[in-house]
Design an enzyme around this catalytic site. Sequence first.
Site, PDB file in Angstrom:
ATOM      1  CG  ASP A  10      -1.637   1.210   1.601  1.00  0.00           C
ATOM      2  OD1 ASP A  10      -2.720   0.911   2.021  1.00  0.00           O
ATOM      3  OD2 ASP A  10      -1.498   2.301   0.622  1.00  0.00           O
ATOM      4  CG  ASP A 112      -2.896   3.250  -2.982  1.00  0.00           C
ATOM      5  OD1 ASP A 112      -2.320   4.403  -1.996  1.00  0.00           O
ATOM      6  OD2 ASP A 112      -3.837   3.154  -3.434  1.00  0.00           O
ATOM      7  CD  GLU A 113      -5.157  -1.212  -0.419  1.00  0.00           C
ATOM      8  OE1 GLU A 113      -5.715   0.191  -0.704  1.00  0.00           O
ATOM      9  OE2 GLU A 113      -5.440  -1.927   0.529  1.00  0.00           O
TER      10      GLU A 113
HETATM   11 MG   LIG Z   1      -2.738   3.959  -0.440  1.00  0.00          MG
END
Ligand SMILES: [Mg+2]
Length: 409
Positions: A10, A112-113
């Site tokens: 993350d 983003d993960e």
């Molecule tokens: Mg993040």
Amino acid sequence: MSRRGIIHMDLDAFYASVEQLRRPELRGRPVIVGGADTGERRTQVRRGVVSAASYEARVFGVHSAMPLATALRLCPEAVLVPVDFRAYRDASSSVFAVAREYTPLIEPLSLDEAFLDVTASERRFGAPEVIAATIRDRVFTECRLHASFGVATGKTVAKIASDLRKPRGFVVVPPGGEAAFLAPLPLRALPGLGPATERALGGLGVRTLGEVAALPLETLQLRVGRSHGLSIWERARGVDESAVTVPGRPRSVSREETFSVDIAAREVLATRIAELGADVAARLRDGGWTARTVTLKLRYTDFETISRQHSLASPTQSDTTVRDAAQALFDNAWTGAPVRLLGVGVSSLDEFAQLDIFSQPKDGTLDSALDKLRERFGRRAIRRGAGAGLRDLDWRGDDLRSLSADEDD
Ligand SMILES: [Mg+2]
């Protein structure tokens, strides 16, 4: 006891970090990303919500999904930056490109993960925590971004672990250590356990995951429902065999460009074909796919539209192979009349099987080098000329008149 190697990655304050990366003057300052670029701050503030806040802004109590007006009241000195998805998507694909070198089993949850299943990568790259550390270091050195990592035998524990020590967290939960790791954590640490369930369990005096795990299953199910109760009960004990699911491979990927003025110059059209081909090939590399069929679409001034297809001898994700096939289709089909729209597409996609680094086609290494440059300086900053070698690279900065892209995935 599962011995899977699951990583949850993350990126920390992703949008804000990308903004601080590309605007050095914002580093170390409270940055709030939110609202559209209306060019009119008051409107942006009035209508916008916080999409992301840098850690410097978070200490003032700013967090995502908060109205921008509230956020700027809490942190008046914050720098407000409008959302720029293209920049975040480019940054995201550079990060995922690094991760994909260690496993094809990647389940993106957002830009983003992601979950990574590295169980089958251990022989080649080492233990899951070694792979996670390698990816962490490369994402920082190559993409200049920080991320938090959780390593465990299941998705639930890996996600809780990566959330625990943000930013720049790195938490490893060894096989068999799941229940002990979860026991002291508050109920809300469990993904999918919302305020209603928290209240219901609070009524039983249950506040931690260890207390949930200690409850008789029937009691829990009576309180929150059969399937929800079972899912919480198992996951609170660290039991989660759910697979890392790779998003479905699209049937095809294509790029189209409608020109504001029709083009009849062969060289200009060849350059457009090269650029559209490079975009499509970059998308294949992004997704970890290869393609066996190349399609060219051509629309003339009078809206007559033709498309031609060619099956390749072997699967590809290379800029030059896609370009050359599209160019050959063009050379065969074009009547010489002015062109209004050009499209390049690929289909019969498959997973890219990296046999071994030595078998990678020569222009493959150049393609991935180009990918890195494009991520750094923007998709349009560098392109191939007509030839194939380094000498033919053309550095430029002009922006296109109009670009319509469709990706039927
Ligand atoms: Mg993040």
